[in-house]
Design a protein around this motif. Sequence first.
Motif, PDB file in Angstrom:
ATOM      1  N   UNK A  46       7.012 -10.521  -4.095  1.00  0.00           N
ATOM      2  CA  UNK A  46       5.932 -10.043  -3.234  1.00  0.00           C
ATOM      3  C   UNK A  46       6.094  -8.542  -3.050  1.00  0.00           C
ATOM      4  N   UNK A  47       5.034  -7.797  -3.372  1.00  0.00           N
ATOM      5  CA  UNK A  47       5.066  -6.338  -3.254  1.00  0.00           C
ATOM      6  C   UNK A  47       4.033  -5.921  -2.214  1.00  0.00           C
ATOM      7  N   UNK A  48       4.506  -5.271  -1.158  1.00  0.00           N
ATOM      8  CA  UNK A  48       3.634  -4.829  -0.068  1.00  0.00           C
ATOM      9  C   UNK A  48       3.310  -3.350  -0.262  1.00  0.00           C
ATOM     10  N   UNK A  49       2.038  -3.029  -0.181  1.00  0.00           N
ATOM     11  CA  UNK A  49       1.596  -1.649  -0.344  1.00  0.00           C
ATOM     12  C   UNK A  49       2.151  -0.775   0.774  1.00  0.00           C
ATOM     13  N   UNK A  50       2.762   0.359   0.456  1.00  0.00           N
ATOM     14  CA  UNK A  50       3.241   1.271   1.499  1.00  0.00           C
ATOM     15  C   UNK A  50       2.086   1.757   2.374  1.00  0.00           C
ATOM     16  N   UNK A  51       2.349   1.928   3.654  1.00  0.00           N
ATOM     17  CA  UNK A  51       1.321   2.392   4.573  1.00  0.00           C
ATOM     18  C   UNK A  51       0.925   3.833   4.283  1.00  0.00           C
ATOM     19  N   UNK A  52       1.887   4.594   3.749  1.00  0.00           N
ATOM     20  CA  UNK A  52       1.625   6.000   3.452  1.00  0.00           C
ATOM     21  C   UNK A  52       1.985   6.302   2.000  1.00  0.00           C
ATOM     22  N   UNK A  53       1.349   7.311   1.384  1.00  0.00           N
ATOM     23  CA  UNK A  53       1.661   7.681  -0.005  1.00  0.00           C
ATOM     24  C   UNK A  53       3.121   8.085  -0.159  1.00  0.00           C
TER      25      UNK A  53
END
Length: 545
Positions: free
Chosen positions: A538-545
């Motif tokens: 499971x890969x969670x998108x980072x909240x910030x770049x």
Amino acid sequence: MLTALFVRRYAVLCAVCLAAFAAEPLFSPGAASGLVFHHENSPTPRKHLIETMGGGVALLDFNNDGLLDIFFVNSGHLGVDSKDSFDRANPRYWNRLFRQNNDGSFTDVTSASGLSSAGDSNYGMAVAAADYDNDGYTDLYVTSYGHNILYRNNRNGTFTDVTGRAGVGVLGWSVSAGFLDFDNDGNLDIFVTRYMEWDLNHSRSCGVFPKIYCSPSEYAGATSVLLRNRGDGTFEDVSASSGIAAKKGKALGVAFADYDDDGFPDIFVANDGMEQFLFHNNGNGSFTERALQAGVALTDDGKRISGMGADFRDYDNDGRPDIVVTDLARQNYAVYRNEGGGAFSYRSLQTGLAALSGVSSGWGMRLEDFDNDGWKDLFVAQGHVMDNVEQVDSSLHYLEPPMLAMNRAGRFERADLGAVEAVAGRGAAFGDLNNDGWTDIVMTVLGGKPQVFTSRRGSAHWLTLSLRGTRSNRDGFGARVLVNGQSQYATSAGSYVSASDKRVHFGLGPATTARVEIKWPSGVVQKMDDVRADQFLIVIEPERP
């Protein structure tokens, strides 16, 4: 001397062993326990075109237990009086949802889930699957001749018909559909292909003896539909303002990818008996149709094809998404190689696919790495559109076995699927049913029982990613995923009238680790090194770049 002779003999024996191993069928065809379904298309002597087109299937984990479940679209009853009532209240004509159990068997939960009512005015076609409201549960959008239905997942094993409130009950003859975030606002929108301006009262057959289904050239084309997700549970029809409605076609299949790498998803539409469409996303809420300029409208000699199924994936591992289209016999399945700069070249001959498909008719399909060697192979559900085609051309067949073609560094070679039946194949969905790292297939059969192809596990390595968007849509649809020199575009759409497992799968061959790069629709780029092979991650998108 004796040693050298032994080595040569040993090498010959090994080559024979390897050849025998390679000849082993990659799949075990058959039926899964508890999966009792029969597609009802109700063919009549009147030869209604809708009789030939239905049979979608979706692979989804509707209850989030980690196991893929199966949803089948049924069609309905057709009488000789041409009334728009298809007896969908009769259980024989229900769509069906099967929950997968821990032992790999399936249980019919259609009634308990609230999916038994398809509406008597609907003759079923396709299904699209995605989490349109970003609540973590997969929803269903079902298309029909009649009107379409959006089922919201209630997160407790049941669904609710929210079509009216959502404003997505598209009228007419819809065929395939898919979810995409065309404006990158974090909400999944819906694209619907519509086949033609047709109704039962104006249906007709062609020919005298034998009587046959009429060509689509006998009817006027229709516009496809783009529904923009407002983010509040409702959708806005932006077909006209986006430019989608500027082109009328005879649309069957649809697939999405960002072919020019500008960060916005583009739309390929497979049209029947006319030029294909490629809607370029302008990034401002509008599209421009560019198939002719891009080189994907026609064959290399300027001929039209009867486009049915479509996929938009990188078959040659150059990092750019290519296009494959299935069509009718005598036309060859079309391969359009992405050359970069917005241009494609026709490569059916060079890839070997023309030789494999010349007398076949294809529908549902996908480029997928079935043997986990790092190259995307091709599976095609096959069967002619005319049930009496042998009376017209004895060299063609209505019932055909599906085709499996292995990708050998950009060239396709026919492979053994095992003991498979000749059927009227239509929809096809792809996913790892038993979570062993090897992709399985569920294929629907027009007027028949589905076929399940379970992959026989090999020794190559693999990696499967489940994307969790935060700034982007929760499913991560539209993300471009790069793994060890391969690329995938995250989507459940493509094929024909079907929806596949939304997890992103890669074959790694002998590699035991992977370098992963994800370009999220939000613009965030995420990189991971030394990712262990043979796992579901499971890969969670980072909240910030």
